[in-house]
Design a protein around this motif. Sequence first.
Motif, PDB file in Angstrom:
ATOM      1  N   UNK A 115      -7.581  18.846  -1.810  1.00  0.00           N
ATOM      2  CA  UNK A 115      -7.700  18.765  -3.287  1.00  0.00           C
ATOM      3  C   UNK A 115      -7.357  17.478  -4.183  1.00  0.00           C
ATOM      4  N   UNK A 116      -6.177  17.260  -3.635  1.00  0.00           N
ATOM      5  CA  UNK A 116      -5.607  16.113  -4.312  1.00  0.00           C
ATOM      6  C   UNK A 116      -6.235  14.570  -3.979  1.00  0.00           C
ATOM      7  N   UNK A 117      -6.739  14.754  -2.556  1.00  0.00           N
ATOM      8  CA  UNK A 117      -7.312  13.596  -2.004  1.00  0.00           C
ATOM      9  C   UNK A 117      -8.586  13.240  -2.989  1.00  0.00           C
ATOM     10  N   UNK A 118      -9.130  13.765  -3.468  1.00  0.00           N
ATOM     11  CA  UNK A 118     -10.170  13.475  -4.688  1.00  0.00           C
ATOM     12  C   UNK A 118      -9.890  13.049  -5.707  1.00  0.00           C
ATOM     13  N   UNK A 119      -8.527  13.225  -6.356  1.00  0.00           N
ATOM     14  CA  UNK A 119      -8.044  12.824  -7.590  1.00  0.00           C
ATOM     15  C   UNK A 119      -7.135  11.678  -7.686  1.00  0.00           C
ATOM     16  N   UNK A 120      -6.460  11.219  -6.658  1.00  0.00           N
ATOM     17  CA  UNK A 120      -5.361  10.348  -6.574  1.00  0.00           C
ATOM     18  C   UNK A 120      -6.145   9.054  -6.754  1.00  0.00           C
ATOM     19  N   UNK A 121      -5.933   8.005  -7.837  1.00  0.00           N
ATOM     20  CA  UNK A 121      -6.330   6.811  -7.868  1.00  0.00           C
ATOM     21  C   UNK A 121      -5.552   5.951  -6.977  1.00  0.00           C
ATOM     22  N   UNK A 122      -4.471   5.864  -7.318  1.00  0.00           N
ATOM     23  CA  UNK A 122      -3.383   5.195  -6.742  1.00  0.00           C
ATOM     24  C   UNK A 122      -1.791   5.694  -6.444  1.00  0.00           C
ATOM     25  N   UNK A 123      -0.976   5.254  -5.906  1.00  0.00           N
ATOM     26  CA  UNK A 123       0.444   5.923  -5.635  1.00  0.00           C
ATOM     27  C   UNK A 123       1.235   5.199  -5.107  1.00  0.00           C
ATOM     28  N   UNK A 124       2.437   4.968  -5.611  1.00  0.00           N
ATOM     29  CA  UNK A 124       3.636   4.313  -4.868  1.00  0.00           C
ATOM     30  C   UNK A 124       4.571   5.456  -4.328  1.00  0.00           C
ATOM     31  N   UNK A 125       4.463   5.278  -2.934  1.00  0.00           N
ATOM     32  CA  UNK A 125       5.181   6.236  -2.339  1.00  0.00           C
ATOM     33  C   UNK A 125       6.486   5.755  -1.867  1.00  0.00           C
ATOM     34  N   UNK A 126       7.819   6.029  -2.465  1.00  0.00           N
ATOM     35  CA  UNK A 126       8.939   5.436  -2.031  1.00  0.00           C
ATOM     36  C   UNK A 126       9.542   6.005  -0.724  1.00  0.00           C
ATOM     37  N   UNK A 127       9.220   6.809  -0.055  1.00  0.00           N
ATOM     38  CA  UNK A 127       9.542   7.668   0.924  1.00  0.00           C
ATOM     39  C   UNK A 127       9.183   7.275   2.185  1.00  0.00           C
ATOM     40  N   UNK A 128       7.810   6.514   2.160  1.00  0.00           N
ATOM     41  CA  UNK A 128       7.437   6.120   3.485  1.00  0.00           C
ATOM     42  C   UNK A 128       7.496   4.574   3.871  1.00  0.00           C
ATOM     43  N   UNK A 133       5.839  -4.260   6.723  1.00  0.00           N
ATOM     44  CA  UNK A 133       7.251  -4.897   6.642  1.00  0.00           C
ATOM     45  C   UNK A 133       8.385  -3.920   7.221  1.00  0.00           C
ATOM     46  N   UNK A 134       7.968  -2.547   7.440  1.00  0.00           N
ATOM     47  CA  UNK A 134       8.983  -1.585   7.743  1.00  0.00           C
ATOM     48  C   UNK A 134      10.011  -1.207   6.664  1.00  0.00           C
ATOM     49  N   UNK A 135       9.936  -1.759   5.288  1.00  0.00           N
ATOM     50  CA  UNK A 135      10.946  -1.516   4.373  1.00  0.00           C
ATOM     51  C   UNK A 135      10.143  -0.288   3.652  1.00  0.00           C
ATOM     52  N   UNK A 136      11.161   0.317   3.123  1.00  0.00           N
ATOM     53  CA  UNK A 136      10.824   1.763   2.295  1.00  0.00           C
ATOM     54  C   UNK A 136      10.066   1.331   1.215  1.00  0.00           C
ATOM     55  N   UNK A 137       8.976   2.178   0.904  1.00  0.00           N
ATOM     56  CA  UNK A 137       8.012   2.103  -0.291  1.00  0.00           C
ATOM     57  C   UNK A 137       6.773   1.542   0.457  1.00  0.00           C
ATOM     58  N   UNK A 138       5.683   2.189  -0.097  1.00  0.00           N
ATOM     59  CA  UNK A 138       4.309   1.564   0.187  1.00  0.00           C
ATOM     60  C   UNK A 138       3.456   1.903  -1.132  1.00  0.00           C
ATOM     61  N   UNK A 139       2.566   1.029  -1.593  1.00  0.00           N
ATOM     62  CA  UNK A 139       1.836   1.135  -2.508  1.00  0.00           C
ATOM     63  C   UNK A 139       0.265   1.446  -2.088  1.00  0.00           C
ATOM     64  N   UNK A 140      -0.188   2.685  -2.581  1.00  0.00           N
ATOM     65  CA  UNK A 140      -1.555   3.064  -1.947  1.00  0.00           C
ATOM     66  C   UNK A 140      -2.645   3.145  -2.823  1.00  0.00           C
TER      67      UNK A 140
END
Length: 347
Positions: A115-128, A133-140
């Motif tokens: 359901x959410x996959x059709x609504x999310x435009x962008x997301x910053x995920x601090x946990x992945x 780089x392997x550093x914490x955090x990825x912008x999707x």
Amino acid sequence: MSGEDRDLPGARIDWSLAAGVGRRLTRPGPRTTGYTLTTAREELTTLAARAEGPVRETTGLADGLPVPTASVLDRPEWIDAAARSMSAMLGGGTATSPGIAGRVGGIQAGGLLALLSGAILGQYDPFSPDPATGADGVLMLVTPNIIAVERSLKVVPSDFRFWVCLHEVTHRVQFSANPWLRSYMLDNIATISTENDESGAELAARVVGVLRSDKPREKGVLGAMQLLQTPEQYEAFTRLMMLGTLLEGHADHVMDAVGPLHVPTVDRIRSAFDQRRQRKQNPLQRVLRALIGMDAKLAQYIRGKAFVDEVVATVGMARFNAVWTGPDTLPRPEEIDTPRRWVDRVL
């Protein structure tokens, strides 16, 4: 994650199954040519990097830090990434969870991810970790959803894409400049997720006590959380809501500060997007919005932006940035709607 963390409720969800169910249930997105899709992905990658400069200049945050590459995804790829993030955030690790409960939870979570996959435009995920780089955090950034919305709003695609990037890059800057935010979120999530020892009778008695109390209660999803959680859990939930309100409001403030200088059609985009947020939904859509907390999310944008707008107008961005010092300088519930109280307490 420690062994204790693996006893959290989220650890018993089969996140691998959730990702598989979500991928099967998600819709493919708007019809488009391969060339258009590839071009959009390349442009979003470029714009996410370009947005970093004006966002840093406006906020005064993350100066001198490296600029990571954004992950530009389709809907199934976002589902995979979100499942990994939820597993890490809730202590599930990388393995699947055995047993019927884990599979049932995985199926339910997969439906929500679809359901959410059709609504999310962008997301910053601090946990992945960032794949590069392997550093914490990825912008999707979710390409088909951005294309669908820009078509629906009939706005200039390149302007709209940069506008979206400004918001999400602000979140990346917030966490990059203030690493303590990640651990603060994890600590509160752990409190919320920990099972308590209440019996059914004790839970019922506590709910009745809350209902009879003269203390003000939230409405909708927030009110349900207030009823069902222990006082400690609800305090942690409130802290996360206040942080989310600040993060979203700050990102919206930055969008409006940077947009007029870098997005030629920003007024048209803002007007169309606000109308889209506020448009009427059919009854099923309203139920779904309530279940996933979309109305609470919209309130975060509105209240948070009003808070940031007033504080920055009063004391300037440099002094506003005291808000990022630590947990004690974050706005409290009574300060979000009365920013002067935060200014008096913190500054």
